[in-house]
Design a protein around this motif. Sequence first.
Motif, PDB file in Angstrom:
ATOM      1  N   LYS A   1       0.856  -1.319  -0.085  1.00  0.00           N
ATOM      2  CA  LYS A   1       0.002   0.030   0.035  1.00  0.00           C
ATOM      3  C   LYS A   1       0.935   1.299   0.076  1.00  0.00           C
ATOM      4  O   LYS A   1       0.652   1.988  -0.682  1.00  0.00           O
ATOM      5  CB  LYS A   1      -0.900  -0.028   1.187  1.00  0.00           C
ATOM      6  CG  LYS A   1      -1.991   0.936   1.093  1.00  0.00           C
ATOM      7  CD  LYS A   1      -3.035   1.012   2.644  1.00  0.00           C
ATOM      8  CE  LYS A   1      -2.205   1.416   3.538  1.00  0.00           C
ATOM      9  NZ  LYS A   1      -3.013   1.736   4.880  1.00  0.00           N
ATOM     10  N   ALA A   2       1.878   1.407   0.854  1.00  0.00           N
ATOM     11  CA  ALA A   2       2.854   2.457   0.950  1.00  0.00           C
ATOM     12  C   ALA A   2       3.434   2.777  -0.367  1.00  0.00           C
ATOM     13  O   ALA A   2       3.728   3.731  -0.806  1.00  0.00           O
ATOM     14  CB  ALA A   2       3.619   2.376   2.032  1.00  0.00           C
ATOM     15  N   THR A   3       3.833   1.586  -1.082  1.00  0.00           N
ATOM     16  CA  THR A   3       4.564   1.771  -2.203  1.00  0.00           C
ATOM     17  C   THR A   3       3.524   2.208  -3.314  1.00  0.00           C
ATOM     18  O   THR A   3       4.241   3.193  -3.864  1.00  0.00           O
ATOM     19  CB  THR A   3       5.188   0.290  -2.832  1.00  0.00           C
ATOM     20  OG1 THR A   3       5.974  -0.470  -1.667  1.00  0.00           O
ATOM     21  CG2 THR A   3       5.914   0.338  -4.174  1.00  0.00           C
ATOM     22  N   ALA A   4       2.446   1.618  -3.254  1.00  0.00           N
ATOM     23  CA  ALA A   4       1.483   2.419  -4.314  1.00  0.00           C
ATOM     24  C   ALA A   4       1.232   4.057  -4.273  1.00  0.00           C
ATOM     25  O   ALA A   4       1.372   4.490  -5.122  1.00  0.00           O
ATOM     26  CB  ALA A   4       0.161   1.470  -4.368  1.00  0.00           C
ATOM     27  N   ILE A   5       1.078   4.238  -2.914  1.00  0.00           N
ATOM     28  CA  ILE A   5       0.875   5.601  -2.360  1.00  0.00           C
ATOM     29  C   ILE A   5       1.825   6.412  -2.971  1.00  0.00           C
ATOM     30  O   ILE A   5       1.981   7.368  -3.524  1.00  0.00           O
ATOM     31  CB  ILE A   5       0.296   5.665  -1.094  1.00  0.00           C
ATOM     32  CG1 ILE A   5      -0.886   5.086  -0.811  1.00  0.00           C
ATOM     33  CG2 ILE A   5       0.330   7.097  -0.565  1.00  0.00           C
ATOM     34  CD1 ILE A   5      -1.269   4.842   0.558  1.00  0.00           C
ATOM     35  N   SER A   6       3.098   6.052  -2.514  1.00  0.00           N
ATOM     36  CA  SER A   6       4.383   6.711  -2.749  1.00  0.00           C
ATOM     37  C   SER A   6       4.490   6.936  -4.336  1.00  0.00           C
ATOM     38  O   SER A   6       5.066   8.140  -4.624  1.00  0.00           O
ATOM     39  CB  SER A   6       5.504   6.142  -2.180  1.00  0.00           C
ATOM     40  OG  SER A   6       5.949   5.011  -2.848  1.00  0.00           O
ATOM     41  N   ILE A   7       4.430   6.030  -5.189  1.00  0.00           N
ATOM     42  CA  ILE A   7       4.724   6.161  -6.478  1.00  0.00           C
ATOM     43  C   ILE A   7       3.527   7.142  -7.100  1.00  0.00           C
ATOM     44  O   ILE A   7       3.931   7.931  -7.861  1.00  0.00           O
ATOM     45  CB  ILE A   7       4.615   4.730  -7.082  1.00  0.00           C
ATOM     46  CG1 ILE A   7       5.835   3.878  -6.701  1.00  0.00           C
ATOM     47  CG2 ILE A   7       4.742   4.997  -8.791  1.00  0.00           C
ATOM     48  CD1 ILE A   7       5.762   2.602  -7.333  1.00  0.00           C
ATOM     49  N   GLY A   8       2.370   6.892  -6.649  1.00  0.00           N
ATOM     50  CA  GLY A   8       1.307   7.822  -7.225  1.00  0.00           C
ATOM     51  C   GLY A   8       1.389   9.325  -6.902  1.00  0.00           C
ATOM     52  O   GLY A   8       1.165  10.258  -7.436  1.00  0.00           O
TER      53      GLY A   8
ATOM     54  N   VAL B   1       3.095  14.758  -7.860  1.00  0.00           N
ATOM     55  CA  VAL B   1       3.938  16.061  -7.291  1.00  0.00           C
ATOM     56  C   VAL B   1       4.936  16.431  -8.415  1.00  0.00           C
ATOM     57  O   VAL B   1       4.817  17.546  -8.950  1.00  0.00           O
ATOM     58  CB  VAL B   1       4.622  15.857  -6.102  1.00  0.00           C
ATOM     59  CG1 VAL B   1       5.529  16.906  -5.671  1.00  0.00           C
ATOM     60  CG2 VAL B   1       3.481  15.558  -5.061  1.00  0.00           C
ATOM     61  N   ILE B   2       5.860  15.299  -8.842  1.00  0.00           N
ATOM     62  CA  ILE B   2       6.891  15.804  -9.722  1.00  0.00           C
ATOM     63  C   ILE B   2       6.487  16.078 -11.335  1.00  0.00           C
ATOM     64  O   ILE B   2       6.718  17.089 -11.925  1.00  0.00           O
ATOM     65  CB  ILE B   2       7.981  14.474  -9.898  1.00  0.00           C
ATOM     66  CG1 ILE B   2       8.179  14.138  -8.450  1.00  0.00           C
ATOM     67  CG2 ILE B   2       9.074  14.984 -10.774  1.00  0.00           C
ATOM     68  CD1 ILE B   2       9.252  14.955  -7.758  1.00  0.00           C
ATOM     69  N   LEU B   3       5.480  15.246 -11.784  1.00  0.00           N
ATOM     70  CA  LEU B   3       4.963  15.460 -13.180  1.00  0.00           C
ATOM     71  C   LEU B   3       3.779  16.607 -13.438  1.00  0.00           C
ATOM     72  O   LEU B   3       3.565  17.022 -14.394  1.00  0.00           O
ATOM     73  CB  LEU B   3       4.557  14.341 -13.895  1.00  0.00           C
ATOM     74  CG  LEU B   3       5.770  12.962 -13.657  1.00  0.00           C
ATOM     75  CD1 LEU B   3       5.457  11.941 -14.644  1.00  0.00           C
ATOM     76  CD2 LEU B   3       7.265  13.938 -14.454  1.00  0.00           C
ATOM     77  N   LEU B   4       3.026  16.705 -12.284  1.00  0.00           N
ATOM     78  CA  LEU B   4       1.796  17.621 -12.622  1.00  0.00           C
ATOM     79  C   LEU B   4       1.815  18.960 -11.904  1.00  0.00           C
ATOM     80  O   LEU B   4       1.818  19.942 -12.210  1.00  0.00           O
ATOM     81  CB  LEU B   4       0.601  16.922 -12.044  1.00  0.00           C
ATOM     82  CG  LEU B   4      -0.599  17.060 -13.243  1.00  0.00           C
ATOM     83  CD1 LEU B   4      -0.400  16.435 -14.343  1.00  0.00           C
ATOM     84  CD2 LEU B   4      -1.760  16.112 -12.345  1.00  0.00           C
ATOM     85  N   LEU B   5       2.197  18.739 -10.370  1.00  0.00           N
ATOM     86  CA  LEU B   5       2.197  19.877  -9.498  1.00  0.00           C
ATOM     87  C   LEU B   5       3.414  20.930  -9.729  1.00  0.00           C
ATOM     88  O   LEU B   5       3.295  22.095 -10.108  1.00  0.00           O
ATOM     89  CB  LEU B   5       2.337  19.481  -7.891  1.00  0.00           C
ATOM     90  CG  LEU B   5       2.331  20.486  -6.795  1.00  0.00           C
ATOM     91  CD1 LEU B   5       0.975  21.129  -6.941  1.00  0.00           C
ATOM     92  CD2 LEU B   5       2.613  19.916  -5.451  1.00  0.00           C
ATOM     93  N   VAL B   6       4.803  20.233  -9.691  1.00  0.00           N
ATOM     94  CA  VAL B   6       5.905  21.122  -9.944  1.00  0.00           C
ATOM     95  C   VAL B   6       6.018  21.986 -11.332  1.00  0.00           C
ATOM     96  O   VAL B   6       6.284  23.262 -11.123  1.00  0.00           O
ATOM     97  CB  VAL B   6       7.241  20.258  -9.803  1.00  0.00           C
ATOM     98  CG1 VAL B   6       8.396  20.987 -10.028  1.00  0.00           C
ATOM     99  CG2 VAL B   6       7.294  19.652  -8.406  1.00  0.00           C
ATOM    100  N   PRO B   7       5.613  21.325 -12.484  1.00  0.00           N
ATOM    101  CA  PRO B   7       5.549  22.271 -13.665  1.00  0.00           C
ATOM    102  C   PRO B   7       4.628  23.450 -13.772  1.00  0.00           C
ATOM    103  O   PRO B   7       4.791  24.173 -14.375  1.00  0.00           O
ATOM    104  CB  PRO B   7       5.320  21.176 -14.843  1.00  0.00           C
ATOM    105  CG  PRO B   7       5.649  19.605 -14.259  1.00  0.00           C
ATOM    106  CD  PRO B   7       5.334  20.034 -12.529  1.00  0.00           C
ATOM    107  N   ASN B   8       3.729  23.057 -12.549  1.00  0.00           N
ATOM    108  CA  ASN B   8       2.599  24.285 -12.799  1.00  0.00           C
ATOM    109  C   ASN B   8       2.599  25.158 -11.682  1.00  0.00           C
ATOM    110  O   ASN B   8       1.513  25.864 -11.503  1.00  0.00           O
ATOM    111  CB  ASN B   8       1.280  23.477 -12.996  1.00  0.00           C
ATOM    112  CG  ASN B   8       1.030  22.774 -14.223  1.00  0.00           C
ATOM    113  OD1 ASN B   8       1.377  23.332 -15.298  1.00  0.00           O
ATOM    114  ND2 ASN B   8       0.854  21.333 -13.999  1.00  0.00           N
TER     115      ASN B   8
END
Lengths: 242, 241
Positions: free
Chosen positions: A185-192, A197-204
């Motif tokens: 569960k933690a793995t799935a959450i961390s990758i999601g 954050v990196i691909l969607l939040l940061v560039p915008n």
Amino acid sequence: MKTTYSADQDALFAAYTRTTNTWGRLTLFVGFVIATAIPFIVMFTTDLDVTAGQIITAFIAVAAVYGAFYVIEPITYYPILGTAGMYQAFLIGNIANKLVPSAIVAQSTIGAKPGTRKAAYAATAAISGAAVVHVTSLLLLVGVLGTWIVSIMPPSITEVARVYILPSILGGVMVQLIATLKQVKATAISIGVALLVILLLVPNTPKLVSSFQIAICVVLTVAIVWFTHGAKDDDEDSALIN
Amino acid sequence: MNLSQSTTSQISAVANSPLLWILAVAVLGVVLLQSYVYMRAVRANAAGADMTQREVFQAFRAGGVAAIGPSLAVVLVAIALLPLFGTPPILVRIGLIGSAATETASASIAAGTVGANLGDASYTPDVFLIALMAMSLSGACWMISTLILTPILARGESALAHVNPALMAIIPAGALLAAFAGLTVNELPKSTIHILATVVSAVIMAICLWVARRLNQAWLREWALGFSIVGGLIAAYIATN
């Protein structure tokens, strides 16, 4: 089996404890002072332009990831290593992959039962042996041979090593972490969270956000894992990195 | 490329200065001094634990021999990191508490706070120093924490030993997974070669861990990271040339 010791033996063991505690603390402290002085010496002997604010910011971002480990690792290793071993282990590092296996091998080599004085002595001697191999391998194979290898490498190779070392480490470490921690569960959450954050939040968002992108990933993941944590699934392995 | 190569040589000049070599050797000397004093304490007081001098030597030798494999595995990783950080910083950071993965992650996170990436043109001597600072201060926290906590734990009956086990497992594991997931995802948009290196490294690790478990080869688990790094770098080298 109950072992009893004579008063003379108790005095010897007390002397061992005293010496290892005093010198253990002293050497760990000196190691800490020299290692920590190094970046400050670089700062004051060069004309590099780094501010205290930048250093504090960078440290906070790193501590957001490892802060919990500073406290949890000593507590976790104490019952395994004992007082003398703690000062060796947290100076040398490589605890789980090098020092603890060495101690266990040595104890079984001389047939020392866990929990006895003999087991404690064997662990100290074994970690000392491991430390000598550790330092020798670093000095000769990395310090001398490694530096020489890098110096004769064509620049095309060292350039590739410099530019692509990070992805080459991270791919492997990520898989290793997932396999070792076994927390689906933690793995799935961390990758999601990372993708978001990196691909969607940061560039915008403003540049400030990208400065703390990893800290943001950590805080979000830990919060989500914590609040979705059920009472029954608390059989996770504890995480250790040293 | 020229710009980045000139900053590389600047970083190399700072990182490989004679003073740093002396300090790096001094730190490793402290490790040897500690082992020497500890061994003397064990030898002098061996009778206190019904232990013979022969058993003391056997334990020392067994510990040393057991450490050869893991040490060589660490050497491989350390050499791969030399072009990025220089020899003395690597000797100190790998020689003391911490690991290749921990230190590289710390350096990368620190560089990120000033908008730079390790290894590319933005990796200037200033960024190198910020990364070295963050690695060193983080390592210092482990040591300070050990110096403070060990005497408290030695007294026993400490509330510290009874921290909620769920808390102990969930927060650090979540933090670690999140940090490395974030750092890994951050590499992917840089170039297709970055993606290639990441994937090749991940696949080699998966194969090593699978084979290690299937055929019960514990040594392969220690060497897995070294093989993954070398594999990732070879893939990147072939792709760039």
